[in-house]
Scaffold this motif. Structure first.
Motif, mmCIF file in Angstrom:
data_model
loop_
_atom_site.group_PDB
_atom_site.id
_atom_site.type_symbol
_atom_site.label_atom_id
_atom_site.label_comp_id
_atom_site.label_asym_id
_atom_site.label_seq_id
_atom_site.Cartn_x
_atom_site.Cartn_y
_atom_site.Cartn_z
ATOM 1 N N LEU A 23 22.646 71.875 56.636
ATOM 2 C CA LEU A 23 22.410 70.519 56.122
ATOM 3 C C LEU A 23 23.248 70.292 54.879
ATOM 4 O O LEU A 23 23.083 70.981 53.866
ATOM 5 N N ASP A 24 24.153 69.334 54.943
ATOM 6 C CA ASP A 24 25.051 69.041 53.826
ATOM 7 C C ASP A 24 24.593 67.802 53.070
ATOM 8 O O ASP A 24 23.932 66.921 53.636
ATOM 9 N N PRO A 25 24.955 67.704 51.783
ATOM 10 C CA PRO A 25 24.644 66.483 51.025
ATOM 11 C C PRO A 25 25.309 65.263 51.652
ATOM 12 O O PRO A 25 26.371 65.362 52.274
ATOM 13 N N VAL A 26 24.680 64.126 51.492
ATOM 14 C CA VAL A 26 25.242 62.887 52.034
ATOM 15 C C VAL A 26 26.461 62.469 51.224
ATOM 16 O O VAL A 26 26.670 62.906 50.091
ATOM 17 N N THR A 27 27.253 61.607 51.801
ATOM 18 C CA THR A 27 28.455 61.096 51.129
ATOM 19 C C THR A 27 28.049 60.198 49.961
ATOM 20 O O THR A 27 27.166 59.346 50.104
ATOM 21 N N PRO A 28 28.688 60.369 48.795
ATOM 22 C CA PRO A 28 28.358 59.509 47.651
ATOM 23 C C PRO A 28 28.690 58.046 47.931
ATOM 24 O O PRO A 28 29.587 57.727 48.722
ATOM 25 N N VAL A 29 27.949 57.162 47.277
ATOM 26 C CA VAL A 29 28.200 55.726 47.353
ATOM 27 C C VAL A 29 28.226 55.177 45.940
ATOM 28 O O VAL A 29 27.629 55.738 45.019
ATOM 29 N N GLU A 30 28.944 54.082 45.764
ATOM 30 C CA GLU A 30 28.952 53.389 44.476
ATOM 31 C C GLU A 30 27.941 52.258 44.523
ATOM 32 O O GLU A 30 27.993 51.410 45.416
ATOM 33 N N LEU A 31 27.030 52.244 43.555
ATOM 34 C CA LEU A 31 25.981 51.240 43.523
ATOM 35 C C LEU A 31 25.963 50.538 42.172
ATOM 36 O O LEU A 31 26.275 51.150 41.139
ATOM 37 N N PRO A 32 25.585 49.260 42.152
ATOM 38 C CA PRO A 32 25.356 48.583 40.871
ATOM 39 C C PRO A 32 24.321 49.358 40.062
ATOM 40 O O PRO A 32 23.464 50.061 40.629
ATOM 41 N N LEU A 33 24.381 49.223 38.754
ATOM 42 C CA LEU A 33 23.535 50.027 37.886
ATOM 43 C C LEU A 33 22.056 49.911 38.238
ATOM 44 O O LEU A 33 21.337 50.909 38.269
ATOM 45 N N ALA A 34 21.593 48.700 38.498
ATOM 46 C CA ALA A 34 20.173 48.513 38.800
ATOM 47 C C ALA A 34 19.765 49.275 40.051
ATOM 48 O O ALA A 34 18.667 49.834 40.123
ATOM 49 N N ASP A 35 20.649 49.329 41.049
ATOM 50 C CA ASP A 35 20.337 50.023 42.296
ATOM 51 C C ASP A 35 20.509 51.537 42.164
ATOM 52 O O ASP A 35 19.887 52.307 42.908
ATOM 53 N N ALA A 36 21.355 51.970 41.214
ATOM 54 C CA ALA A 36 21.618 53.399 41.036
ATOM 55 C C ALA A 36 20.502 54.106 40.277
ATOM 56 O O ALA A 36 20.393 55.335 40.333
ATOM 57 N N VAL A 94 19.680 59.426 37.771
ATOM 58 C CA VAL A 94 20.202 58.423 36.843
ATOM 59 C C VAL A 94 19.004 57.816 36.113
ATOM 60 O O VAL A 94 18.168 57.138 36.706
ATOM 61 N N ASP A 95 18.924 58.065 34.809
ATOM 62 C CA ASP A 95 17.793 57.582 34.033
ATOM 63 C C ASP A 95 18.223 56.461 33.089
ATOM 64 O O ASP A 95 19.373 55.999 33.121
ATOM 65 N N ALA A 96 17.300 56.024 32.247
ATOM 66 C CA ALA A 96 17.584 54.898 31.348
ATOM 67 C C ALA A 96 18.708 55.224 30.379
ATOM 68 O O ALA A 96 19.516 54.352 30.032
ATOM 69 N N ALA A 97 18.775 56.481 29.921
ATOM 70 C CA ALA A 97 19.836 56.867 28.997
ATOM 71 C C ALA A 97 21.207 56.795 29.660
ATOM 72 O O ALA A 97 22.190 56.335 29.066
ATOM 73 N N ALA A 98 21.292 57.241 30.919
ATOM 74 C CA ALA A 98 22.556 57.173 31.652
ATOM 75 C C ALA A 98 22.984 55.725 31.862
ATOM 76 O O ALA A 98 24.168 55.386 31.742
ATOM 77 N N LEU A 99 22.037 54.866 32.169
ATOM 78 C CA LEU A 99 22.355 53.450 32.352
ATOM 79 C C LEU A 99 22.842 52.833 31.053
ATOM 80 O O LEU A 99 23.749 51.988 31.051
ATOM 81 N N LEU A 100 22.254 53.245 29.928
ATOM 82 C CA LEU A 100 22.705 52.738 28.624
ATOM 83 C C LEU A 100 24.155 53.128 28.369
ATOM 84 O O LEU A 100 24.971 52.290 27.953
ATOM 85 N N LEU A 101 24.490 54.400 28.612
ATOM 86 C CA LEU A 101 25.870 54.842 28.408
ATOM 87 C C LEU A 101 26.832 54.037 29.268
ATOM 88 O O LEU A 101 27.900 53.617 28.800
ATOM 89 N N ALA A 102 26.462 53.831 30.521
ATOM 90 C CA ALA A 102 27.344 53.088 31.422
ATOM 91 C C ALA A 102 27.554 51.666 30.928
ATOM 92 O O ALA A 102 28.688 51.153 30.929
ATOM 93 N N ARG A 103 26.498 51.009 30.510
ATOM 94 C CA ARG A 103 26.618 49.621 30.057
ATOM 95 C C ARG A 103 27.448 49.528 28.784
ATOM 96 O O ARG A 103 28.283 48.630 28.644
ATOM 97 N N VAL A 104 27.237 50.442 27.853
ATOM 98 C CA VAL A 104 28.019 50.432 26.615
ATOM 99 C C VAL A 104 29.496 50.652 26.913
ATOM 100 O O VAL A 104 30.372 50.055 26.283
ATOM 101 N N ALA A 105 29.780 51.503 27.908
ATOM 102 C CA ALA A 105 31.172 51.796 28.264
ATOM 103 C C ALA A 105 31.785 50.713 29.156
ATOM 104 O O ALA A 105 32.959 50.810 29.524
ATOM 105 N N GLY A 106 31.002 49.708 29.518
ATOM 106 C CA GLY A 106 31.528 48.623 30.333
ATOM 107 C C GLY A 106 31.607 48.949 31.811
ATOM 108 O O GLY A 106 32.319 48.270 32.560
ATOM 109 N N VAL A 107 30.846 49.952 32.260
ATOM 110 C CA VAL A 107 30.844 50.328 33.678
ATOM 111 C C VAL A 107 29.727 49.570 34.379
ATOM 112 O O VAL A 107 28.605 49.493 33.875
#
Length: 368
Positions: free
Chosen positions: A23-36, A144-157
């Motif tokens: 059993l292998d990990p699923v393929t990564p996907v890119e999601l909007p921050l709220a969905d991630a 992906v927690d609240a701190a990770a989302l904060l970093l992404a938003r500050v970095a403009g991701v």
């Protein structure tokens, strides 16, 4: 009435190893921050430094600390040029490395008197101090927690790369509350959950809902026993599933595990306590493998009371933290109130006779 059991019980370790094999990990996907949020991060993208340059962290006068040595209210330092006023977030002027409070500088016309010394970096946010250049938005293999989302938003991701396995839950009528409970735990584990109700408890009706064409993991709730109205196992077999029905696990002996095509399948009992035990011991490790999640953390505390266990059957105990110890709440049967109160769960291997009072126990938290 005593519950009838399958004719043979498969050891938990054997069932889990078979499910995880290949059993292998699923393929990564890119999601909007709220969905991630809550999904398992892959460690990309790498973020740009923030702030990009030194900026003012406070409102005040931008100056060079070496020019202010000896300045005090008793011995004011006169400046040849007026200093620059900066506010929070302003880029620091060239050559300036500190910000003094408004009251530390007196301005009178074209004359500026400095009444205090400065320290390099005082009142300044250094470039890259919030986010280092090429830092990941979230740690690979962690949610992906609240701190990770904060970093992404500050970095403009605005999107993150995550793994979000697709879980399909097929519910047999009569186990709806259990289905919703499992769906909640699955979403907390970062899975994308879809729920489906079988039209009836009949084998054919259940089989019609067992579609694995667009899921990475299939779970059924209810109908896994050996009663006349329990048809989930027969429906899975009708669809071609290869199953081990009956696990050497308490609670949860009437559950089943196997594959339907290439998709792992776990058939959970309709009882909430039994279903949750099997979810924790069997389905959650599958979800973690599919997500490429790092190993879950355990918390070691001494047991407040002895836990006895039967050799040959793996058992799970629900625990609550009391006075820096783990207090057992339930082992053999799990009342709903014990599920609601539990802080952690402890897997007792089939080869183990249990734990003595005071013995340290490494338990998994119910909610990380």
């Amino acid at each position: 009435m005593t519950q009838r059991l399958p004719s043979s019980l498969t050891p938990l370790d054997t069932a889990l190893a078979a499910l995880l094999r290949g059993l292998d990990p699923v393929t990564p996907v890119e999601l909007p921050l709220a969905d991630a949020a809550g999904c398992i991060a892959t460690g990309v993208p790498l973020l740009s430094a923030s702030p990009l340059r030194d900026i003012a962290a406070v409102d005040g006068w931008a100056l060079r600390a070496n020019d202010l040595v000896g300045a005090s209210s008793y011995s004011p330092l006169a400046l040849i040029e007026l200093p620059t006023w900066v506010e929070v977030g302003d880029v620091m002027p060239e050559g300036c490395d500190c910000v003094l409070d408004a009251g530390a500088v007196e301005i009178s016309g074209r004359l500026a008197l400095v009444l205090a010394e400065g320290v390099p970096g005082q009142g300044v946010a250094r470039g890259g101090s919030d986010i280092a250049e090429n830092a990941p938005a979230a740690v690979a293999g962690r949610p992906v927690d609240a701190a990770a989302l904060l970093l992404a938003r500050v970095a403009g991701v605005d999107k993150l790369s995550v793994r979000r396995p697709q879980l399909r839950i097929v519910n047999v009528p009569g186990a709806t509350a259990t289905m919703h409970m499992i769906a909640g735990f699955a979403r907390a584990a970062g899975l994308d959950v879809s729920t489906h109700e079988a039209g009836s408890r009949e084998e054919t009706s259940i089989a019609e809902a067992l579609d694995v064409s667009s899921c990475d993991l299939l779970v059924t709730t209810g109908g896994s026993g050996v009663g006349r109205a329990d048809a989930a196992i027969a429906a899975l077999v009708q669809c071609g599933a290869q199953l081990a029905h009956g696990l050497a696990l308490q609670p949860g002996r009437t559950s089943a595990a196997g594959r339907l095509g290439k998709v792992p399948v776990v058939a959970l009992p309709g009882s909430p306590g039994q279903a949750l035990a099997v979810w924790l011991a069997l389905a959650l490790p599958l979800a973690d493998r599919l997500s490429a999640r790092q190993p879950r953390r355990t918390v070691a505390l001494p047991l407040a009371r002895k836990i006895a266990s039967n050799v040959g059957i793996a058992e799970i105990a629900l625990l609550v933290e009391e006075h820096k110890t783990w207090m057992p709440l339930a082992v053999d049967e799990w009342p709903l109130q014990a599920i609601a109160r539990a802080d952690a769960w402890l897997l007792i291997p089939a080869s183990h006779e249990g734990f003595a009072a005071g013995e340290p126990a490494d338990a998994y938290l119910m909610r990380e």
